[in-house]
Design a protein around this motif. Sequence first.
Motif, PDB file in Angstrom:
ATOM      1  N   ALA A  55      75.042   9.514  16.276  1.00  0.00           N
ATOM      2  CA  ALA A  55      76.432  10.065  16.439  1.00  0.00           C
ATOM      3  C   ALA A  55      77.258  10.468  17.534  1.00  0.00           C
ATOM      4  N   SER A  56      76.753  11.318  18.234  1.00  0.00           N
ATOM      5  CA  SER A  56      77.215  11.876  19.233  1.00  0.00           C
ATOM      6  C   SER A  56      78.941  12.350  19.138  1.00  0.00           C
ATOM      7  N   ASP A  57      79.164  12.980  18.291  1.00  0.00           N
ATOM      8  CA  ASP A  57      80.600  13.325  17.979  1.00  0.00           C
ATOM      9  C   ASP A  57      80.319  14.916  17.531  1.00  0.00           C
ATOM     10  N   LYS A  58      81.743  15.126  17.083  1.00  0.00           N
ATOM     11  CA  LYS A  58      81.690  16.556  16.907  1.00  0.00           C
ATOM     12  C   LYS A  58      81.074  17.463  15.852  1.00  0.00           C
ATOM     13  N   LEU A  59      80.962  16.546  14.823  1.00  0.00           N
ATOM     14  CA  LEU A  59      80.132  17.257  13.792  1.00  0.00           C
ATOM     15  C   LEU A  59      78.657  17.194  13.903  1.00  0.00           C
ATOM     16  N   SER A  60      78.299  16.063  14.653  1.00  0.00           N
ATOM     17  CA  SER A  60      76.868  16.217  15.089  1.00  0.00           C
ATOM     18  C   SER A  60      76.513  17.319  16.073  1.00  0.00           C
ATOM     19  N   GLU A  61      77.543  17.617  16.928  1.00  0.00           N
ATOM     20  CA  GLU A  61      77.228  18.757  17.876  1.00  0.00           C
ATOM     21  C   GLU A  61      77.316  20.038  17.029  1.00  0.00           C
ATOM     22  N   GLU A  62      77.958  20.156  16.093  1.00  0.00           N
ATOM     23  CA  GLU A  62      77.866  21.340  15.330  1.00  0.00           C
ATOM     24  C   GLU A  62      76.636  21.594  14.579  1.00  0.00           C
ATOM     25  N   ILE A  63      75.990  20.480  14.038  1.00  0.00           N
ATOM     26  CA  ILE A  63      74.722  20.330  13.344  1.00  0.00           C
ATOM     27  C   ILE A  63      73.502  21.011  14.228  1.00  0.00           C
ATOM     28  N   VAL A  64      73.627  20.461  15.646  1.00  0.00           N
ATOM     29  CA  VAL A  64      72.424  20.901  16.280  1.00  0.00           C
ATOM     30  C   VAL A  64      72.963  22.247  16.943  1.00  0.00           C
ATOM     31  N   THR A  65      74.105  22.477  17.182  1.00  0.00           N
ATOM     32  CA  THR A  65      74.148  23.985  17.521  1.00  0.00           C
ATOM     33  C   THR A  65      73.780  24.977  16.488  1.00  0.00           C
ATOM     34  N   ALA A  66      73.996  24.675  15.107  1.00  0.00           N
ATOM     35  CA  ALA A  66      73.469  25.422  14.045  1.00  0.00           C
ATOM     36  C   ALA A  66      72.041  25.475  14.099  1.00  0.00           C
ATOM     37  N   LEU A  67      71.324  24.243  14.161  1.00  0.00           N
ATOM     38  CA  LEU A  67      69.881  24.329  14.102  1.00  0.00           C
ATOM     39  C   LEU A  67      69.173  25.166  15.345  1.00  0.00           C
ATOM     40  N   ARG A  68      69.899  24.959  16.518  1.00  0.00           N
ATOM     41  CA  ARG A  68      69.417  25.896  17.695  1.00  0.00           C
ATOM     42  C   ARG A  68      69.495  27.246  17.315  1.00  0.00           C
ATOM     43  N   ALA A  69      70.464  27.607  16.477  1.00  0.00           N
ATOM     44  CA  ALA A  69      70.590  29.019  16.104  1.00  0.00           C
ATOM     45  C   ALA A  69      69.855  29.695  14.995  1.00  0.00           C
ATOM     46  N   ASN A  70      69.017  28.582  14.301  1.00  0.00           N
ATOM     47  CA  ASN A  70      68.423  28.876  13.138  1.00  0.00           C
ATOM     48  C   ASN A  70      67.215  29.550  13.382  1.00  0.00           C
ATOM     49  N   PRO A  71      66.799  30.708  13.054  1.00  0.00           N
ATOM     50  CA  PRO A  71      65.415  30.995  13.313  1.00  0.00           C
ATOM     51  C   PRO A  71      64.151  30.479  12.706  1.00  0.00           C
ATOM     52  N   TYR A  72      64.421  29.467  11.871  1.00  0.00           N
ATOM     53  CA  TYR A  72      63.231  28.754  11.209  1.00  0.00           C
ATOM     54  C   TYR A  72      63.098  27.595  11.928  1.00  0.00           C
ATOM     55  N   PHE A  73      64.125  27.227  12.921  1.00  0.00           N
ATOM     56  CA  PHE A  73      63.813  25.890  13.555  1.00  0.00           C
ATOM     57  C   PHE A  73      63.380  26.168  15.054  1.00  0.00           C
ATOM     58  N   VAL A  74      62.778  25.312  15.630  1.00  0.00           N
ATOM     59  CA  VAL A  74      62.280  25.210  17.292  1.00  0.00           C
ATOM     60  C   VAL A  74      62.820  23.920  17.776  1.00  0.00           C
ATOM     61  N   TYR A  75      64.204  24.036  18.505  1.00  0.00           N
ATOM     62  CA  TYR A  75      64.831  22.702  18.923  1.00  0.00           C
ATOM     63  C   TYR A  75      64.009  22.125  20.113  1.00  0.00           C
ATOM     64  N   GLU A  76      63.569  20.988  19.841  1.00  0.00           N
ATOM     65  CA  GLU A  76      62.692  20.050  20.976  1.00  0.00           C
ATOM     66  C   GLU A  76      63.592  19.015  21.501  1.00  0.00           C
ATOM     67  N   GLY A  77      65.061  19.216  21.476  1.00  0.00           N
ATOM     68  CA  GLY A  77      65.661  18.164  22.222  1.00  0.00           C
ATOM     69  C   GLY A  77      66.348  16.985  21.370  1.00  0.00           C
ATOM     70  N   THR A  78      67.148  16.313  22.091  1.00  0.00           N
ATOM     71  CA  THR A  78      67.667  15.135  21.498  1.00  0.00           C
ATOM     72  C   THR A  78      67.463  13.973  21.956  1.00  0.00           C
ATOM     73  N   SER A  79      67.553  12.847  21.440  1.00  0.00           N
ATOM     74  CA  SER A  79      66.731  11.531  21.691  1.00  0.00           C
ATOM     75  C   SER A  79      67.442  10.542  21.074  1.00  0.00           C
ATOM     76  N   HIS A  80      67.628   9.213  21.798  1.00  0.00           N
ATOM     77  CA  HIS A  80      67.746   8.127  20.772  1.00  0.00           C
ATOM     78  C   HIS A  80      66.960   7.195  20.772  1.00  0.00           C
ATOM     79  N   ASP A  81      65.479   7.393  20.826  1.00  0.00           N
ATOM     80  CA  ASP A  81      64.618   6.486  21.162  1.00  0.00           C
ATOM     81  C   ASP A  81      63.834   6.847  19.762  1.00  0.00           C
ATOM     82  N   ARG A  82      63.568   5.991  18.849  1.00  0.00           N
ATOM     83  CA  ARG A  82      62.617   6.063  17.678  1.00  0.00           C
ATOM     84  C   ARG A  82      61.407   5.749  17.874  1.00  0.00           C
ATOM     85  N   GLU A  83      60.790   5.219  18.885  1.00  0.00           N
ATOM     86  CA  GLU A  83      59.433   5.070  19.481  1.00  0.00           C
ATOM     87  C   GLU A  83      59.028   6.232  19.596  1.00  0.00           C
TER      88      GLU A  83
END
Length: 373
Positions: A55-83
């Motif tokens: 998506a690379s839009d504002k809503l996806s940015e908000e989701i990624v920001t919330a995920l990085r701030a959530n203590p249950y998740f460890v953010y491993e980065g963003t990618s576009h490569d399904r393989e």
Amino acid sequence: MKQFLNFVRKEFIHILRDPLTLLLLLGMPVVEMIIFGFALNMEVSGIRTLVIDDASDKLSEEIVTALRANPYFVYEGTSHDREEMNRLLRGDKIDLALILPPNLERDVVTRSGKAQISVITDATDANIGQIRTGYVQGLIGEVLESRMQTKGVSERVPFAIDVNTRMMFNPSLRSTYNFVPGVMGLVLIIICTLMTSVSIVREKERGTLEVLLSSPVRPTTMVIAKTIPYLLVSFVNLLSILFISHYLLGVPIRGSVWLIFLVTIIYIFLALAIGMVISAKATTQRDAIILSGFGMMMPTIVFSGMIFPIANMPVVLQWVTKIVPANYYISAIRKLMIQGTGFGAIAYETLVLTGMSVLLITLAILFIRPRLN
């Protein structure tokens, strides 16, 4: 009455004279309460998450920001490569992939008010897989609620995102996929340790150990020779366990059978070596059985990851899991049987189990050798 009191007094004296029994009676409940109190935590944390952001839009940015701030998740980065995503999931490098589709912001805000994202997670453990997807749904709900509050959206046009989940390795969410490798690790280490734990102490009780040690046979030869028959018997146990797991319980064997045999034989040899160490130090067969049975059962159940997630334990207990052989074996068997990975994915576990085996068989030999003096 006096005779009854004398019998009671005699039993108390027997208990006080036997430190091992006293330790089991008074110490075991305390230890179990402390360990289970900290280890019994069915929450899931440290969820290694990769985001596929198409998506690379504002809503996806908000989701990624919330995920990085959530203590249950460890953010491993963003990618576009399904393989790359599939490779990381199969290599046990990530636990979950969050796929944000194109036009996410437009679909939610300007069109029908609805969109759909995808979650792909490792469901080798069905319960943990469901908990992970539940956390994602909760995270998305929080993002949407926050946006509705800040934008002042009316109740008649609510934001909504459907979460489409895909459970890798265990789409039917069968609990046997998780428990069978754990039971394999538990059964093999207890049976194998019990078998050899009485071998040397039996020679002590019969008075034949000194005769064996004073013979031309070296302690190294004697220890290895005592281990080989039990290794062969344990291999038969392995075949029966795999047969029951695959044909009766329906657990798949997606990886190499030869790798499963290799890792299991190393694990069996390690368990036999533990039994030899116990046998060399114990004075009676009863003590050997107690040490090998109870001494291996609880650490394997609690600290191997077969039931309780290791990542949720306190740091001190996580370090304890590093010395529990079943931790490495169960992890390797899950990767081979359920995920179908190759040797590269289990190389670390295999190396650790091999090192433990060499160390413990060496200790068994060293503990026997002083009896020659």
